[in-house]
Design a protein around this motif. Structure first.
Motif, PDB file in Angstrom:
ATOM      1  N   ARG A 109      -0.143  -3.064  -8.343  1.00 48.05           N
ATOM      2  CA  ARG A 109      -1.479  -3.445  -8.316  1.00 48.05           C
ATOM      3  C   ARG A 109      -2.060  -4.708  -8.343  1.00 48.05           C
ATOM      4  NH1 ARG A 109      -2.577   0.919 -12.099  1.00 48.05           N
ATOM      5  NH2 ARG A 109      -2.686   2.960 -11.043  1.00 48.05           N
ATOM      6  N   GLN A 110      -1.369  -5.548  -9.391  1.00 52.40           N
ATOM      7  CA  GLN A 110      -1.802  -7.058  -9.418  1.00 52.40           C
ATOM      8  C   GLN A 110      -1.337  -7.594  -8.149  1.00 52.40           C
ATOM      9  OE1 GLN A 110      -0.971  -8.553 -13.101  1.00 52.40           O
ATOM     10  NE2 GLN A 110      -1.418 -10.744 -12.407  1.00 52.40           N
ATOM     11  N   PHE A 111       0.091  -7.492  -7.781  1.00 56.50           N
ATOM     12  CA  PHE A 111       0.512  -7.948  -6.705  1.00 56.50           C
ATOM     13  C   PHE A 111      -0.532  -7.864  -5.304  1.00 56.50           C
ATOM     14  CE2 PHE A 111       3.253  -8.009  -2.812  1.00 56.50           C
ATOM     15  CZ  PHE A 111       3.504  -9.377  -3.097  1.00 56.50           C
ATOM     16  N   HIS A 112      -1.042  -6.644  -5.407  1.00 57.55           N
ATOM     17  CA  HIS A 112      -1.768  -6.153  -4.337  1.00 57.55           C
ATOM     18  C   HIS A 112      -2.976  -6.922  -4.316  1.00 57.55           C
ATOM     19  CE1 HIS A 112      -4.552  -3.495  -1.903  1.00 57.55           C
ATOM     20  NE2 HIS A 112      -3.158  -3.113  -1.144  1.00 57.55           N
ATOM     21  N   ALA A 113      -3.546  -7.273  -5.307  1.00 55.16           N
ATOM     22  CA  ALA A 113      -4.915  -7.824  -5.394  1.00 55.16           C
ATOM     23  C   ALA A 113      -4.751  -9.556  -5.098  1.00 55.16           C
ATOM     24  CB  ALA A 113      -5.245  -7.725  -7.015  1.00 55.16           C
ATOM     25  N   GLU A 114      -3.686 -10.100  -5.550  1.00 53.29           N
ATOM     26  CA  GLU A 114      -3.553 -11.394  -5.327  1.00 53.29           C
ATOM     27  C   GLU A 114      -2.948 -11.574  -3.629  1.00 53.29           C
ATOM     28  OE1 GLU A 114      -1.307 -12.096  -9.768  1.00 53.29           O
ATOM     29  OE2 GLU A 114      -0.294 -12.610  -7.914  1.00 53.29           O
ATOM     30  N   ASP A 158       0.710  -1.339  -0.078  1.00 51.81           N
ATOM     31  CA  ASP A 158      -0.189  -0.051  -0.006  1.00 51.81           C
ATOM     32  C   ASP A 158       0.852   1.170   0.152  1.00 51.81           C
ATOM     33  OD1 ASP A 158      -2.414  -0.960  -0.262  1.00 51.81           O
ATOM     34  OD2 ASP A 158      -2.610  -1.329   1.964  1.00 51.81           O
ATOM     35  N   GLU A 159       1.903   1.231   0.909  1.00 50.40           N
ATOM     36  CA  GLU A 159       2.590   2.172   1.026  1.00 50.40           C
ATOM     37  C   GLU A 159       3.521   2.533  -0.349  1.00 50.40           C
ATOM     38  OE1 GLU A 159       5.586   2.767   4.227  1.00 50.40           O
ATOM     39  OE2 GLU A 159       3.998   2.035   5.651  1.00 50.40           O
TER      40      GLU A 159
END
Lengths: 128, 128
Positions: free
Chosen positions: B105-110, A98-99
């Motif tokens: 973003r993709q990493f975040h979603a996964e 997030d950061e």
DNA sequence: CCAAAACATGACGTTTACGTCATGTTTTTT
DNA sequence: AAAAAACATGACGTAAACGTCATGTTTTGG
């Protein structure tokens, strides 16, 4: 459609053979080999794993750090021992992400405004 | 309260002297020196500059990439010489940043969905 | 004013993350 | 079955980003 050798693996994962060998040598990738001949054989999961490693690298983790956490991304909850600890780690990674996302967005915005300033400056010059 | 030497500079910026020297040697920091004696003198801006460099490093930029853009944070377009070239560089950096953002973003979603799987698993366990 | 601390410069060393041959074996293609 | 392509392994090389002496000069605290 399961077992592949290093050529296909690297093509699908977008890395070089040297990279795979290097990752195997430092214990980041299991070196799934042995078939009588000396050849290594890999599966679909190896591809996924390489992609995940790449994502984590982009997060700014070193290969050593990645080695410490990569397993967490490939085990399901039922198979992990200190589940709450793992969950904690994953949540920290999420927070880090997030950061970093926020920082990147800001940099993106800064870049854009710099670009616009330049463009305006050049436009004026062009009209002269 | 303006001019400082390298000791104070590095302490305030949180980097080593070697780092400063290295940055000067590759043209990332102006090596503001000269006072008769051989000593380098720096200002508050140098501190800011070093901090900015650190931010950009954390975003995954190389020192070379940083060198391309750092000036923009401290000068206006009229002060930059090869304007069209810089503009091109900026656009490339912007594209790179776009890609990084997308990967993150993709990493975040996964990661999020992985975490949720863990949470559901623990919830079930808790009710037993 | 003088010893200790800070600074300048140069040179060599180090770590990470691979790249690039070289050489030999195995697989695939023709 | 022979040549070409793919693979295995080892060794040496490399670029980035500094770390770590070594040595000499300058500044500063007592």
């Amino acid at each position: 459609m399961e077992r592949m050798r290093i050529g296909e693996l690297t093509e699908r994962a977008g890395v070089t053979q040297r990279t795979v060998r290097y990752y195997e040598s430092i214990g980041l990738l299991p070196s799934g080999e042995r078939e009588g001949n000396g050849h290594h054989y890999y599966t679909e999961e190896t591809v996924t794993r390489l992609r995940k490693i790449d994502q984590l690298k982009k997060l700014g983790l070193s290969l050593e750090e990645i080695r410490d956490v990569i397993e967490l991304y490939f085990t399901d909850p039922s198979g992990v021992q200190p589940k709450r600890k793992v969950l904690g780690l994953l949540r920290r990674h999420l927070a880090d992400t997030d950061e970093k996302l926020e920082a990147l967005r800001q940099f993106h915005a800064e870049l854009q405004s710099h670009i616009e300033r330049f463009e305006r400056w050049l436009e004026v010059k062009d009209r002269e």
